[in-house]
Design a protein around this motif. Structure first.
Motif, PDB file in Angstrom:
ATOM      1  N   LYS A 161      26.927  65.868  98.278  1.00 51.35           N
ATOM      2  CA  LYS A 161      28.217  65.923  98.986  1.00 51.35           C
ATOM      3  C   LYS A 161      28.557  67.577  98.717  1.00 51.35           C
ATOM      4  N   GLU A 162      28.727  67.954  97.552  1.00 53.52           N
ATOM      5  CA  GLU A 162      28.699  69.270  97.184  1.00 53.52           C
ATOM      6  C   GLU A 162      28.114  70.389  97.941  1.00 53.52           C
ATOM      7  N   PHE A 216      37.666  62.227 104.449  1.00 56.66           N
ATOM      8  CA  PHE A 216      36.705  61.742 103.998  1.00 56.66           C
ATOM      9  C   PHE A 216      36.976  60.190 103.223  1.00 56.66           C
ATOM     10  N   HIS A 273      35.264  56.839 104.384  1.00 57.56           N
ATOM     11  CA  HIS A 273      34.159  56.249 103.510  1.00 57.56           C
ATOM     12  C   HIS A 273      34.887  54.836 102.624  1.00 57.56           C
ATOM     13  N   LYS A 317      29.121  70.102 101.774  1.00 54.81           N
ATOM     14  CA  LYS A 317      30.553  71.070 101.863  1.00 54.81           C
ATOM     15  C   LYS A 317      30.380  72.501 101.820  1.00 54.81           C
ATOM     16  N   ARG A 377      27.095  62.980  94.538  1.00 54.69           N
ATOM     17  CA  ARG A 377      27.989  64.019  94.371  1.00 54.69           C
ATOM     18  C   ARG A 377      27.269  65.303  94.505  1.00 54.69           C
TER      19      ARG A 377
END
Length: 152
Positions: free
Chosen positions: A29-30, A66, A70, A33, A26
């Motif tokens: 991913k952040e 996404f 995914h 992003k 996570r």
């Protein structure tokens, strides 16, 4: 030591490991992003009015894309990588192909709707620039991954 005492401890450790891996994913991913937002902001040179309308639409689109890629595509790739592909009947292969085509079509329709929405927010030149910038960002990210990856 008694198995009844060890089992909960092992379960707790395994759960913690999976939770930690999930947290790292996570965070990654952040982080990606955040880098993408900064990159696109620089590349698109949005006015404050454009940015105010653009980012909520883009983030919704990006999250849905996404999710499709995914969740569905990952399961397709997993299935294609195991040995069962070689043992599929023609009927199973046809059904699997239909599922893959359906997901690809969902992705296409999602992007088509996204672009239609963007046309009321951005000029066509910036929409094209967005597409180019997304591809440039993905290439840059892939290159960073390759540069940091294991040396052979």
């Amino acid at each position: 030591m008694n198995l009844k005492k060890i089992f909960p401890l092992v379960l707790l450790l395994v759960s913690f490991t999976f939770y930690a891996q999930g947290e790292r994913m996570r965070e990654k991913k952040e982080q990606i992003k955040t880098m993408k937002v900064a990159f696109l902001t620089t590349e698109l040179n949005l006015t404050s009015s454009e940015a105010e309308k653009f980012w909520p639409v883009y983030n919704t689109f990006d999250d849905k894309q996404f999710e499709l890629r995914h969740q569905k595509m990952k399961s397709f790739m997993r299935r294609m990588n195991d040995e069962s592909v070689d043992k599929m009947s023609e009927k199973e292969a046809s059904a699997f192909l239909n599922q893959m085509e359906s997901t690809e079509e969902e992705l296409f329709l999602l992007r088509k709707k996204f672009i239609a929405t963007l046309k009321s927010i951005l000029p066509a030149t910036k929409i094209i620039q967005l597409r180019k910038s997304e591809e440039d960002f993905n290439r840059k990210l892939l290159q960073q991954y390759r540069d940091k990856g294991p040396k052979r």
